[in-house]
Design an enzyme around this catalytic site. Structure first.
Site, PDB file in Angstrom:
ATOM      1  N   ARG A  27       0.814  -1.216   0.000  1.00 28.88           N
ATOM      2  CA  ARG A  27       0.000   0.000   0.000  1.00 28.88           C
ATOM      3  C   ARG A  27       0.849   1.270   0.000  1.00 28.88           C
ATOM      4  O   ARG A  27       0.329   2.377  -0.155  1.00 28.88           O
ATOM      5  CB  ARG A  27      -0.911   0.018   1.239  1.00 28.88           C
ATOM      6  CG  ARG A  27      -1.852  -1.147   1.304  1.00 28.88           C
ATOM      7  CD  ARG A  27      -2.692  -1.081   2.562  1.00 28.88           C
ATOM      8  NE  ARG A  27      -3.608   0.023   2.528  1.00 28.88           N
ATOM      9  CZ  ARG A  27      -4.825  -0.019   2.010  1.00 28.88           C
ATOM     10  NH1 ARG A  27      -5.272  -1.140   1.484  1.00 28.88           N
ATOM     11  NH2 ARG A  27      -5.608   1.032   2.035  1.00 28.88           N
ATOM     12  N   TRP A  74       2.746   5.968   1.742  1.00 27.99           N
ATOM     13  CA  TRP A  74       2.907   6.474   0.375  1.00 27.99           C
ATOM     14  C   TRP A  74       2.686   7.973   0.486  1.00 27.99           C
ATOM     15  O   TRP A  74       1.597   8.430   0.822  1.00 27.99           O
ATOM     16  CB  TRP A  74       1.884   5.832  -0.547  1.00 27.99           C
ATOM     17  CG  TRP A  74       2.085   6.162  -1.996  1.00 27.99           C
ATOM     18  CD1 TRP A  74       2.944   5.545  -2.864  1.00 27.99           C
ATOM     19  CD2 TRP A  74       1.392   7.152  -2.767  1.00 27.99           C
ATOM     20  NE1 TRP A  74       2.832   6.106  -4.108  1.00 27.99           N
ATOM     21  CE2 TRP A  74       1.897   7.097  -4.087  1.00 27.99           C
ATOM     22  CE3 TRP A  74       0.420   8.096  -2.470  1.00 27.99           C
ATOM     23  CZ2 TRP A  74       1.441   7.934  -5.095  1.00 27.99           C
ATOM     24  CZ3 TRP A  74      -0.036   8.933  -3.477  1.00 27.99           C
ATOM     25  CH2 TRP A  74       0.471   8.842  -4.780  1.00 27.99           C
ATOM     26  N   LYS A 482       1.730  -2.165 -18.027  1.00 29.86           N
ATOM     27  CA  LYS A 482       2.494  -3.101 -17.196  1.00 29.86           C
ATOM     28  C   LYS A 482       3.976  -2.904 -17.445  1.00 29.86           C
ATOM     29  O   LYS A 482       4.790  -2.890 -16.531  1.00 29.86           O
ATOM     30  CB  LYS A 482       2.069  -4.524 -17.558  1.00 29.86           C
ATOM     31  CG  LYS A 482       2.069  -5.517 -16.474  1.00 29.86           C
ATOM     32  CD  LYS A 482       0.830  -5.541 -15.617  1.00 29.86           C
ATOM     33  CE  LYS A 482       0.266  -4.206 -15.273  1.00 29.86           C
ATOM     34  NZ  LYS A 482      -1.030  -4.195 -14.678  1.00 29.86           N
ATOM     35  N   HIS A 501      -1.174   8.188 -37.337  1.00 29.84           N
ATOM     36  CA  HIS A 501      -1.659   9.557 -37.137  1.00 29.84           C
ATOM     37  C   HIS A 501      -0.765  10.354 -36.184  1.00 29.84           C
ATOM     38  O   HIS A 501      -1.214  11.318 -35.574  1.00 29.84           O
ATOM     39  CB  HIS A 501      -3.097   9.530 -36.619  1.00 29.84           C
ATOM     40  CG  HIS A 501      -4.066   8.954 -37.617  1.00 29.84           C
ATOM     41  ND1 HIS A 501      -4.411   9.600 -38.780  1.00 29.84           N
ATOM     42  CD2 HIS A 501      -4.716   7.769 -37.641  1.00 29.84           C
ATOM     43  CE1 HIS A 501      -5.263   8.853 -39.472  1.00 29.84           C
ATOM     44  NE2 HIS A 501      -5.460   7.723 -38.798  1.00 29.84           N
TER      45      HIS A 501
HETATM   46  O1  M6R Z   1      -7.731  -1.012  -7.162  1.00 30.03           O
HETATM   47  P1  M6R Z   1      -8.039  -0.453  -8.523  1.00 30.03           P
HETATM   48  O2  M6R Z   1      -8.290  -1.502  -9.538  1.00 30.03           O
HETATM   49  O3  M6R Z   1      -9.117   0.571  -8.508  1.00 30.03           O
HETATM   50  O4  M6R Z   1      -6.691   0.292  -8.948  1.00 30.03           O
HETATM   51  C1  M6R Z   1      -6.647   1.044 -10.125  1.00 30.03           C
HETATM   52  C2  M6R Z   1      -5.230   1.337 -10.540  1.00 30.03           C
HETATM   53  O5  M6R Z   1      -4.587   2.111  -9.573  1.00 30.03           O
HETATM   54  C3  M6R Z   1      -4.418   0.059 -10.770  1.00 30.03           C
HETATM   55  O6  M6R Z   1      -5.052  -0.773 -11.692  1.00 30.03           O
HETATM   56  C4  M6R Z   1      -3.006   0.381 -11.301  1.00 30.03           C
HETATM   57  O7  M6R Z   1      -3.082   0.961 -12.555  1.00 30.03           O
HETATM   58  C5  M6R Z   1      -2.168  -0.900 -11.330  1.00 30.03           C
HETATM   59  N1  M6R Z   1      -1.128  -0.823 -10.350  1.00 30.03           N
HETATM   60  C6  M6R Z   1      -1.505  -1.171 -12.629  1.00 30.03           C
HETATM   61  O8  M6R Z   1      -0.808  -2.375 -12.595  1.00 30.03           O
END
Ligand code: M6R
Length: 602
Positions: A27, A74, A482, A501
């Site tokens: 987190r 964070w 990713k 484009h």
């Molecule tokens: O928990 P969530 O699916 O709402 O999170 C959304 C994004 O923060 C999350 O998908 C992020 O883009 C990933 N770390 C990408 O791998």
């Protein structure tokens, strides 16, 4: 973002708090800290860096304390530093607090307290909490009352845990950020997420938004947002402790990529009828007169939303994927005929929750597609559908994307069946049959993928492009996200037709182009050739007999199944590609720099 934990028990609490922080580190990992109540005051250890750095700071110190709090951060207010690390204490070290969220009115509270003679040493919004509690204590209030008055003064979103010198209680509250109580006989844990204490107990109480709680040994008091004593049901979580460890894998990300056969199996379990070629999602709502579906999410979840929107449109159900931070509820078709689908792994992403609240307020029908049972999105939406992927610890979302996409596929089938304007897709039988096979097909890709070799071959490229059309476009965008997230290399995902484009200007012989051609699509072949003519190497991510194979310089094969399944298998290939590149580059794969798994600020 930020993980908090608090623990009270009859044994030494330092170790379980450290282990809990390790489980919550996904987190946030800018700094970490712990405060415990000893016999003669509060002990605080904190430092910038990881929980491993915190362990060095503690340096084997023994503590007999039976209650304490911990935090992994964070950064939002102030850079990562020892001073800004939580727990924060008041000037007299009587009160220690950890916090996840944002205190919006911290500046006015701080000014008020400075005028009263209270001193601040950090850049954080959090520091007002222990000082405000100290202010109320100084005016003769009992600890619980000082805590509650403080909570009443705070604006913003938060989960907070507090300890006070001389008091055998943990005080905590949640508004907008998650907090769950774990119960193990007469020991209690409070944490941002269940993995923090799953080694000790699977019995939990999810705090309601607006709840405060006082946890003492042998006793817990809940107080709801109306200051009334509240009772909550104890629930049992069905996650297993081993799901929160790395097992035989070097990284959580690799473990989670490899667990997709199992997680996908769980996603579809009991929801597919192969004989009838139908899906059964057990949705209570009557969705027959929905004329527009908005699928809303961020990052990877937004890409899953794109995937779902493409499929819905193919079934003649009008749908649009919208980035949560850009969502506006009061536009478009009348709210009554709209369906809002919040796509969110954690169910806690602030941008997505903000959009969900807007939709709720506007009277739009809302549905949450999420992984976390009882998450805020699950509670706030009219109905929740769980993707059942199990805990995902790696910051890069992998198995949850696959499960989200499969669940949205099933939702598209459901809507096509019940919706007045929808058409049951002609190939529904094939789709349902292939979805049943998907876990085995993923296993085959995991065993046979050539991505480790290709990762080495293209390692020092200038840029990495990913292209695709329709479902393939969402896979290309997800592949690029990713890739950049864990390799720190420049990568972009495009609709293949868009390349010419503008982005084509960036293409050189140092820009490999990964062309997702998991379904019949000659136009993408043409677009790949346009890039190849400018020097790019083309890697086809396609079935072996696809038209792109003759053009491509390299290949990552997927079987020729229903387009949903072939595209999801192409995504697994791209997950592995990112992973192998990041390993070659020795990146912090599970904790990429500057990121956190759940982003709970807008
Ligand atoms: O928990 P969530 O699916 O709402 O999170 C959304 C994004 O923060 C999350 O998908 C992020 O883009 C990933 N770390 C990408 O791998």
């Amino acid at each position: 973002m930020c993980g908090i934990i608090a623990h009270i028990g009859d044994e030494r609490v330092l170790n379980p708090i450290v282990t809990g922080l390790e489980k919550l580190e996904y987190r946030g990992y800018d700094s970490a800290g712990i405060a415990v109540k000893n016999g003669s005051g509060l002990d605080v250890w904190k430092c910038s860096g990881r929980v491993s750095d915190l362990k060095e700071t503690i340096d084997g110190e023994e503590s007999k304390a039976n209650l304490g709090i911990g935090h992994t951060r964070w950064s939002t207010h102030g850079p990562p530093s020892d001073e800004n690390a939580h727990p924060h204490t008041d000037g007299s070290d009587r009160v220690a607090a950890v916090h996840n969220g944002i205190i919006e009115n911290h500046e006015s509270i701080k000014e008020r307290l400075i005028e009263e003679g209270y001193e601040f040493t950090s850049d954080t919004d959090t520091e007002v909490i222990p000082n405000l509690i100290a202010y109320y204590l100084d005016r003769g209030n009992e600890a619980l009352s000082a805590f509650e008055q403080t909570i009443d003064d705070l604006e913003g979103s938060y989960a907070i845990a507090v300890i006070v010198d001389g008091i055998d209680s943990i005080f905590a509250a949640r508004r907008g950020s998650p907090l769950v109580l774990g119960i193990e006989d007469e020991s209690y844990y409070l944490a941002s997420d269940v993995p923090a204490f799953l080694d000790h107990t699977d019995e939990v109480v999810y705090l309601e938004d607006g709840d405060s709680i006082e946890v003492r040994e042998e006793r817990v008091n809940f107080i709801d947002e109306n200051d009334q004593t509240a009772q909550h049901e104890i629930e049992q979580v069905d996650w297993q402790p081993e799901e929160t460890g790395k097992g035989q894998y070097d990284h959580f990300m690799l473990k989670e990529i490899h667990s997709q056969p199992t997680s996908l199996q769980k996603t579809v379990e009991g929801r597919l009828d192969t004989d009838a070629g139908t899906t059964d999602l057990d949705i209570d709502k009557d969705l027959s007169d929905i004329d527009t579906v908005h699928l809303v999410g961020c990052g990877t979840s937004y890409h899953a939303a794109l995937f779902g929107a493409s499929l819905l449109n193919r079934c003649d159900v009008s749908a649009r994927a919208i980035r949560a931070s850009e969502y506006e509820a009061n536009t478009g078709t009348p709210p009554g005929n709209r369906l809002f689908v919040a796509v969110t792994q954690s169910g806690e992403t602030a941008d997505t929750l903000g959009a969900l609240w807007q939709a709720n307020e506007a009277g739009v029908e809302t549905l949450a597609v999420t992984n976390v049972v009882q998450s805020t999105a699950a509670r706030e939406a009219d109905e929740a559908l769980y993707i059942r992927a199990g805990p995902e610890i790696g910051v890069a979302a992998t198995k949850t994307f696959s499960s989200q996409a499969v669940l949205l596929t099933m939702l598209s089938q459901h809507l096509a069946r019940v919706n007045e304007s929808g058409n049951r897709v002609e190939d529904a039988d094939e789709l349902v049959a292939d979805l049943m096979e998907l876990p085995d097909e993923v296993e085959h890709i995991l065993q046979s993928s050539d991505t480790a070799r290709l990762a080495r071959k293209f390692l020092h490229s200038e840029s990495y492009f990913f292209i695709g059309r329709g479902l393939g476009c969402s896979v290309a965008k997800e592949g690029a996200l990713k890739f950049k997230e864990i390799t720190y290399e420049h990568a972009e995902g495009f609709a293949s037709g868009e390349l010419k484009h503008g982005p084509l200007a960036l293409v050189t012989e140092k820009t490999p182009v990964f062309a997702v051609c998991a379904e019949d699509n000659e136009k993408t072949v043409t677009n790949a050739k346009e890039a190849q003519a400018r020097g790019a190497s083309i890697v086809a991510v396609s079935p072996p007999d696809h038209g792109i194979v003759d053009t491509a310089d390299d290949h990552l094969y997927v079987p020729d199944l229903h387009s949903v399944c072939s595209n999801l298998l192409a995504n697994v290939q791209l997950q592995l590609l990112s992973y192998h590149c990041a390993t070659e580059l020795d990146r912090a794969i599970d904790k990429p720099r500057n990121l956190a798994k759940s982003v709970t600020v807008e």
